[in-house]
Design an enzyme around this catalytic site. Structure first.
Site, PDB file in Angstrom:
ATOM      1  N   LYS A 168       1.436  -6.751   1.579  1.00 37.25           N
ATOM      2  CA  LYS A 168       1.941  -5.392   1.345  1.00 37.25           C
ATOM      3  C   LYS A 168       1.293  -4.400   2.307  1.00 37.25           C
ATOM      4  O   LYS A 168       1.952  -3.482   2.825  1.00 37.25           O
ATOM      5  CB  LYS A 168       1.669  -4.977  -0.104  1.00 37.25           C
ATOM      6  CG  LYS A 168       2.068  -3.535  -0.440  1.00 37.25           C
ATOM      7  CD  LYS A 168       3.561  -3.302  -0.299  1.00 37.25           C
ATOM      8  CE  LYS A 168       3.930  -1.819  -0.442  1.00 37.25           C
ATOM      9  NZ  LYS A 168       3.608  -1.262  -1.755  1.00 37.25           N
ATOM     10  N   LYS A 236      -3.253   6.760   1.777  1.00 30.81           N
ATOM     11  CA  LYS A 236      -4.094   5.851   0.993  1.00 30.81           C
ATOM     12  C   LYS A 236      -3.880   4.396   1.408  1.00 30.81           C
ATOM     13  O   LYS A 236      -4.833   3.644   1.622  1.00 30.81           O
ATOM     14  CB  LYS A 236      -3.788   6.038  -0.497  1.00 30.81           C
ATOM     15  CG  LYS A 236      -4.550   5.128  -1.451  1.00 30.81           C
ATOM     16  CD  LYS A 236      -3.755   3.901  -1.884  1.00 30.81           C
ATOM     17  CE  LYS A 236      -2.526   4.276  -2.701  1.00 30.81           C
ATOM     18  NZ  LYS A 236      -1.811   3.043  -3.192  1.00 30.81           N
TER      19      LYS A 236
END
Length: 295
Positions: A168, A236
């Site tokens: 991911k 993030k």
């Protein structure tokens, strides 16, 4: 009838949980914002007062949460649950955090599948998400039918929780770099007087094509800036991805440059803005607007 729990009903979680509703599922949901669960409860889900209550009611619990700290806190509650046997962490929180959560749950006899998703809020609503999975084969197989109900395709990355997180992060690093490159290129063309609609059509017909040109750039040309994810989220994820690359001793010279743009945007008042609004930085620096002339 399968008892399933879903924790975290934000832009991604709520539409994913909704796709689990059905006569074959007893769906137990929780979000710290009561209003977030209201629509699902109205459709037949059972609202719970806490993450622990979900884990007391459901054998399979899925969680989609905003960051690693929240994921760790929720997992600590779930670990004390009386019914949960399988826990799917769908958040993007990095390999190290997932490994720690998996170890903690294993001590309580709860198996974890590392199961992040990709495709954004629009994909969650449309049921077209790419679903990832890493964990014990039996657990991955048990979760798969529910992932297929939520998304379009499931990719198994390995037998260790954390491996799906790495995949991911690879995806999100590439996406983040494509965003910066795509908007810089469009700003350059706009400054040279090129028609933004024609530029976008040419990119999508040529080798510059990506999800940025196919979907995100439309938000910029139309001046909607409403793709659905916040700049702070990508910032993030990029930081997590670079930390993982560093731990593997993999240089990331190009992506590190793109990361600086995301950090600049997040640190200069844009953290809560839509990711497509990143184009405004390039427009300001170039002194040219990437606006459709058909508007």
């Amino acid at each position: 009838m399968t008892s399933i729990g879903f924790i975290g009903l934000g832009q991604m979680g709520a539409p994913m949980a909704a796709r689990l509703l059905g006569t074959d599922v007893s769906l137990h949901v929780y979000d710290p914002r009561p209003e977030a669960a209201a629509a699902l409860v109205a459709q037949g889900a059972i609202g719970c007062p806490s993450a622990r209550a979900v884990a007391d009611a459901a054998e399979i619990v899925l969680a989609c949460l905003p960051n690693g700290q929240v994921s760790e806190a929720v997992a600590a509650e779930v670990a004390d649950g009386g019914a949960v046997k399988l826990y799917a962490e769908m958040s993007t929180i990095g390999r190290v955090t997932v490994e720690g959560i998996a170890a903690r749950l294993a001590e309580r006899g709860i198996v974890m599948v590392d199961a992040p998703i990709s495709g954004g809020p629009a994909g969650a609503r449309a049921g077209t998400l790419a679903m990832l999975a890493a964990g014990a084969p039996e657990a991955v197989a048990r979760l798969r039918p529910w992932q297929e109900r939520i998304g379009r395709v499931v990719f198994t990355l390995g037998e260790r929780p954390g491996q799906a997180q790495v995949m991911k992060l690879v995806n999100n690093l590439v996406f983040a770099a494509n965003m910066v490159a795509g908007f810089e290129g469009l700003a350059m063309g706009a400054k040279a007087g090129l028609d933004p609609d024609t530029m976008l059509a040419m990119l999508n017909a040529g080798t510059g094509r990506s999800v940025v040109t196919e979907r995100v750039a439309e938000e910029v040309l139309a001046r909607r800036f409403a793709f659905g994810a916040a700049i702070a989220v990508v910032d993030k994820d990029v930081k997590l991805g670079l930390a993982e690359a560093s731990s593997l001793d993999v240089p990331m010279w190009g992506i590190e440059q793109a990361a600086r743009v995301w950090r600049f945007a997040a640190g200069h008042g844009m953290a809560g803005e839509d990711i497509s609004a990143l184009a405004r930085l390039m427009e300001g620096w170039a002194g040219a607007e990437i606006r459709s002339r058909q508007e």
